[in-house]
Design a protein around this motif. Structure first.
Motif, PDB file in Angstrom:
ATOM      1  N   TYR A  40       0.838  -1.207   0.000  1.00 39.96           N
ATOM      2  CA  TYR A  40       0.000   0.000   0.000  1.00 39.96           C
ATOM      3  C   TYR A  40       0.871   1.254   0.000  1.00 39.96           C
ATOM      4  O   TYR A  40       0.628   2.201  -0.772  1.00 39.96           O
ATOM      5  CB  TYR A  40      -0.915  -0.026   1.227  1.00 39.96           C
ATOM      6  CG  TYR A  40      -1.736   1.223   1.432  1.00 39.96           C
ATOM      7  CD1 TYR A  40      -2.993   1.352   0.848  1.00 39.96           C
ATOM      8  CD2 TYR A  40      -1.257   2.263   2.223  1.00 39.96           C
ATOM      9  CE1 TYR A  40      -3.749   2.492   1.046  1.00 39.96           C
ATOM     10  CE2 TYR A  40      -2.013   3.409   2.420  1.00 39.96           C
ATOM     11  CZ  TYR A  40      -3.253   3.528   1.838  1.00 39.96           C
ATOM     12  OH  TYR A  40      -3.998   4.660   2.022  1.00 39.96           O
ATOM     13  N   ASN A  41       1.881   1.268   0.838  1.00 34.81           N
ATOM     14  CA  ASN A  41       2.759   2.438   0.917  1.00 34.81           C
ATOM     15  C   ASN A  41       3.526   2.644  -0.390  1.00 34.81           C
ATOM     16  O   ASN A  41       3.745   3.781  -0.815  1.00 34.81           O
ATOM     17  CB  ASN A  41       3.720   2.293   2.091  1.00 34.81           C
ATOM     18  CG  ASN A  41       3.023   2.414   3.431  1.00 34.81           C
ATOM     19  OD1 ASN A  41       1.968   3.035   3.537  1.00 34.81           O
ATOM     20  ND2 ASN A  41       3.588   1.806   4.460  1.00 34.81           N
ATOM     21  N   MET A  42       3.923   1.546  -1.033  1.00 33.27           N
ATOM     22  CA  MET A  42       4.593   1.664  -2.318  1.00 33.27           C
ATOM     23  C   MET A  42       3.652   2.256  -3.368  1.00 33.27           C
ATOM     24  O   MET A  42       4.041   3.164  -4.130  1.00 33.27           O
ATOM     25  CB  MET A  42       5.100   0.301  -2.792  1.00 33.27           C
ATOM     26  CG  MET A  42       5.773   0.340  -4.159  1.00 33.27           C
ATOM     27  SD  MET A  42       6.150  -1.299  -4.843  1.00 33.27           S
ATOM     28  CE  MET A  42       4.498  -1.869  -5.293  1.00 33.27           C
ATOM     29  N   VAL A  43       2.428   1.758  -3.422  1.00 34.73           N
ATOM     30  CA  VAL A  43       1.468   2.247  -4.406  1.00 34.73           C
ATOM     31  C   VAL A  43       1.159   3.715  -4.152  1.00 34.73           C
ATOM     32  O   VAL A  43       1.083   4.526  -5.091  1.00 34.73           O
ATOM     33  CB  VAL A  43       0.189   1.397  -4.387  1.00 34.73           C
ATOM     34  CG1 VAL A  43      -0.875   1.979  -5.317  1.00 34.73           C
ATOM     35  CG2 VAL A  43       0.502  -0.044  -4.782  1.00 34.73           C
ATOM     36  N   ARG A  44       0.970   4.080  -2.903  1.00 34.04           N
ATOM     37  CA  ARG A  44       0.703   5.485  -2.571  1.00 34.04           C
ATOM     38  C   ARG A  44       1.850   6.374  -3.025  1.00 34.04           C
ATOM     39  O   ARG A  44       1.627   7.450  -3.599  1.00 34.04           O
ATOM     40  CB  ARG A  44       0.483   5.628  -1.069  1.00 34.04           C
ATOM     41  CG  ARG A  44       0.139   7.052  -0.618  1.00 34.04           C
ATOM     42  CD  ARG A  44      -0.228   7.089   0.841  1.00 34.04           C
ATOM     43  NE  ARG A  44       0.856   6.588   1.692  1.00 34.04           N
ATOM     44  CZ  ARG A  44       0.769   6.472   3.009  1.00 34.04           C
ATOM     45  NH1 ARG A  44      -0.370   6.782   3.631  1.00 34.04           N
ATOM     46  NH2 ARG A  44       1.788   6.009   3.702  1.00 34.04           N
ATOM     47  N   ASP A  45       3.069   5.925  -2.811  1.00 31.51           N
ATOM     48  CA  ASP A  45       4.237   6.677  -3.263  1.00 31.51           C
ATOM     49  C   ASP A  45       4.274   6.778  -4.782  1.00 31.51           C
ATOM     50  O   ASP A  45       4.526   7.853  -5.349  1.00 31.51           O
ATOM     51  CB  ASP A  45       5.511   6.007  -2.747  1.00 31.51           C
ATOM     52  CG  ASP A  45       6.770   6.618  -3.345  1.00 31.51           C
ATOM     53  OD1 ASP A  45       7.025   7.813  -3.107  1.00 31.51           O
ATOM     54  OD2 ASP A  45       7.496   5.891  -4.057  1.00 31.51           O
ATOM     55  N   PHE A  46       4.011   5.657  -5.456  1.00 30.55           N
ATOM     56  CA  PHE A  46       4.012   5.665  -6.922  1.00 30.55           C
ATOM     57  C   PHE A  46       2.972   6.645  -7.459  1.00 30.55           C
ATOM     58  O   PHE A  46       3.239   7.416  -8.392  1.00 30.55           O
ATOM     59  CB  PHE A  46       3.729   4.269  -7.469  1.00 30.55           C
ATOM     60  CG  PHE A  46       4.921   3.341  -7.476  1.00 30.55           C
ATOM     61  CD1 PHE A  46       6.110   3.679  -6.834  1.00 30.55           C
ATOM     62  CD2 PHE A  46       4.857   2.118  -8.124  1.00 30.55           C
ATOM     63  CE1 PHE A  46       7.202   2.827  -6.856  1.00 30.55           C
ATOM     64  CE2 PHE A  46       5.946   1.256  -8.161  1.00 30.55           C
ATOM     65  CZ  PHE A  46       7.121   1.602  -7.517  1.00 30.55           C
ATOM     66  N   LYS A  47       1.768   6.609  -6.900  1.00 29.04           N
ATOM     67  CA  LYS A  47       0.714   7.506  -7.375  1.00 29.04           C
ATOM     68  C   LYS A  47       1.100   8.968  -7.132  1.00 29.04           C
ATOM     69  O   LYS A  47       0.848   9.827  -7.983  1.00 29.04           O
ATOM     70  CB  LYS A  47      -0.606   7.190  -6.678  1.00 29.04           C
ATOM     71  CG  LYS A  47      -1.186   5.827  -7.017  1.00 29.04           C
ATOM     72  CD  LYS A  47      -1.587   5.724  -8.468  1.00 29.04           C
ATOM     73  CE  LYS A  47      -2.830   6.526  -8.781  1.00 29.04           C
ATOM     74  NZ  LYS A  47      -3.270   6.346 -10.192  1.00 29.04           N
ATOM     75  N   ALA A  48       1.725   9.246  -6.003  1.00 23.67           N
ATOM     76  CA  ALA A  48       2.105  10.618  -5.687  1.00 23.67           C
ATOM     77  C   ALA A  48       3.174  11.139  -6.632  1.00 23.67           C
ATOM     78  O   ALA A  48       3.222  12.344  -6.938  1.00 23.67           O
ATOM     79  CB  ALA A  48       2.596  10.703  -4.242  1.00 23.67           C
ATOM     80  N   ARG A  49       4.037  10.249  -7.111  1.00 22.93           N
ATOM     81  CA  ARG A  49       5.151  10.664  -7.961  1.00 22.93           C
ATOM     82  C   ARG A  49       4.894  10.431  -9.450  1.00 22.93           C
ATOM     83  O   ARG A  49       5.770  10.681 -10.272  1.00 22.93           O
ATOM     84  CB  ARG A  49       6.433   9.943  -7.537  1.00 22.93           C
ATOM     85  CG  ARG A  49       6.929  10.332  -6.162  1.00 22.93           C
ATOM     86  CD  ARG A  49       8.320   9.804  -5.872  1.00 22.93           C
ATOM     87  NE  ARG A  49       8.370   8.345  -5.809  1.00 22.93           N
ATOM     88  CZ  ARG A  49       8.937   7.575  -6.721  1.00 22.93           C
ATOM     89  NH1 ARG A  49       9.489   8.094  -7.805  1.00 22.93           N
ATOM     90  NH2 ARG A  49       8.953   6.257  -6.570  1.00 22.93           N
ATOM     91  N   GLY A  50       3.718   9.954  -9.794  1.00 19.47           N
ATOM     92  CA  GLY A  50       3.397   9.773 -11.194  1.00 19.47           C
ATOM     93  C   GLY A  50       3.976   8.524 -11.821  1.00 19.47           C
ATOM     94  O   GLY A  50       4.059   8.425 -13.050  1.00 19.47           O
TER      95      GLY A  50
END
Length: 475
Positions: A222-232
């Motif tokens: 979840y934290n990885m996906v959230r980071d990915f979404k935040a950074r495009g």
């Protein structure tokens, strides 16, 4: 309005992407409306009624067996290759690709109007021998070249890819595979960016097991996906394998799916099987109901067609060794038939086919009555739409607004506006397989006035013509 943001990837998979199984009529599979799904008689047909898919993992060498092929064709509307698209099968020698096994499955599915998931581009297991001893940049180049070769080959034939598979341990740490130790923490992001470049129209997924509950592993992902979404970073969905026991504790299963969906990604049940036991049917039902309750849960895949060919020895599938339906089958079908409409990748930008511009709320307004327009696509919240339970909405929380036919109008030229959501018929929409979006009250289509392709062109309701200015796709 900000109009200088870089263009996003050119997603063209439709909002619902419903495909018919053999014998499923177009009107059943492809036109969705609010309300309870019809009582379909097969898994794929029932899933399609809510815009979802219900698939099975397939071994190409079984397709010549009549019981196997007939059951697969009759009951499912999606397939995934068990092994034929993995690295060892597709690139046994450096740069020498072999797509025969995957092509067999894709061709078989396409001949029956079935969707195909891709599994998997990068995994620590089932790597060919020549990959296992590579180090550093040599391994990186091999990974990137493999992704490009396979995803390019299947571009337009596979609707979603498991880009990376099983990269986390139970405690939430990164699996210390050759990919992790040689390439470092950035390798997953590199893989997704490479897949995006190779097939920009496919849905790109991260896939793993042991993530069914809210636990250390699922939270790390979840934290990885959230980071990915935040950074495009181009990630579109998360796959939950769901290899389960008959008495599995699924108390947080739906909440876990929902928290990922709330990040703006689709969620998919990708390898479902449940061990035999008194709770088998109930566990299958719980998983299915959870998916149906989450609007961004796009579909379910069971890992096999029949118990006799399962990788497990505890009879975990919906059909027994003689292709007879088990109690779990009936539980799943009932859950599909009683689930909510509106699933199936139904979020993101709404891109106009004629203009290649996006449905836009001018100046990011939240004021009731603001007429919609088309504008260059960007990442702002005023272009992020969600289709669920018949409503198409923008923003969230206290500012959430619904797509609305102004004043409840049913005449050509009625303005398409945003308004506080109230559930009225003028805020109910059908998202159709031909790309049109029709209002439940009037039957009129969402239309760009004058077939304009210019920034700022107004959006209205008009008699349906099938023209490009009335066709839309979620991106």
């Amino acid at each position: 309005m900000i109009n200088t943001s870089p263009r996003r990837r050119h997603r063209v998979w439709s909002a619902l992407a419903a495909v018919a199984t053999v014998g499923l009529t177009a009107t059943t599979a492809l036109v969705l409306s609010s309300g309870t799904a019809q009582a379909a008689s097969t898994l794929g047909a029932s899933a399609a009624e809510s815009g979802r898919y219900f698939g099975a993992a397939v071994a190409g060498n079984r397709l010549s067996e009549a019981g196997y092929a007939n059951t697969l064709a009759a009951e499912f509307n999606s397939v995934v290759a068990e092994n034929a698209m993995k690295w060892d099968a597709t690139e046994p020698n450096p740069g020498q690709f072999n797509f025969s096994g995957g092509d067999q499955i894709v061709n078989w599915a396409q001949a029956r109007n079935m969707k195909v998931r891709g599994h998997t581009l990068v995994w620590h297991a089932q790597q060919p021998g020549w990959v296992q001893n590579l180090t550093g940049q040599n391994l990186r180049n091999a990974m990137l070249n493999h992704i490009a070769g396979v995803a390019n080959h299947y571009e337009g034939k596979v609707f979603a890819w498991d880009v990376v598979n099983e990269a986390f341990e139970w405690d939430g740490s990164r699996r210390q595979s050759n990919l992790q130790t040689q390439l470092g923490n950035g390798w997953i992001e590199e893989a997704f960016r490479a897949a995006d470049a190779a097939d920009p129209n496919a849905r790109l997924c991260y896939n793993d097991y042991g993530t069914d509950a809210i636990n250390s592993k699922s939270t790390a992902i979840y934290n990885m996906v959230r980071d990915f979404k935040a950074r495009g970073v181009p990630i579109d969905c998360v796959g939950f394998q769901s290899h389960l026991a008959s008495n599995e504790n699924l108390s947080s299963y739906q909440a876990n799916l929902q928290r990922f969906a709330d990040l703006g990604v689709a969620v998919e049940i990708t390898e479902l099987d449940v061990g035999q036991g008194s709770g088998q049917a109930a566990t299958y039902e719980t998983v299915t109901r959870a998916c149906m309750a989450v609007s961004r849960c796009t579909g379910i895949t069971v890992w096999g067609v029949t118990d006799k060919y399962s990788w497990r020895d505890d009879n975990p599938l919906l059909f027994d060794g003689n292709y007879q339906k088990k109690p779990a089958y009936h539980s799943v079908l009932a859950a599909l038939n009683n689930g909510n409409p509106g699933g199936g990748g139904d979020s993101g930008q709404l891109r106009g086919a004629g203009s290649n511009r996006c449905l836009d709320v001018p100046n990011q307004s939240t004021t009731n009555g603001t007429q919609l327009q088309i504008y260059d696509c960007w990442t702002g919240a005023n272009q992020q739409w969600t289709y669920a339970n018949g409503e198409i909405s923008v923003y969230s929380g206290t500012t959430r607004k619904c797509l609305d036919a102004s004043g409840g109008g049913t005449a050509n030229g009625t303005a398409a506006i945003i308004w506080s959501c109230h559930g009225g018929a003028n805020q109910r929409w059908n998202v159709n397989s031909n790309g049109s979006i029709t209002n439940a009250a009037s039957g009129l289509c969402l239309d760009v006035a004058g077939a304009s392709t210019a920034n700022g062109a107004k959006v209205q309701l008009w008699s349906c013509t099938g023209a490009a200015n009335q066709r839309w796709s979620f991106v």
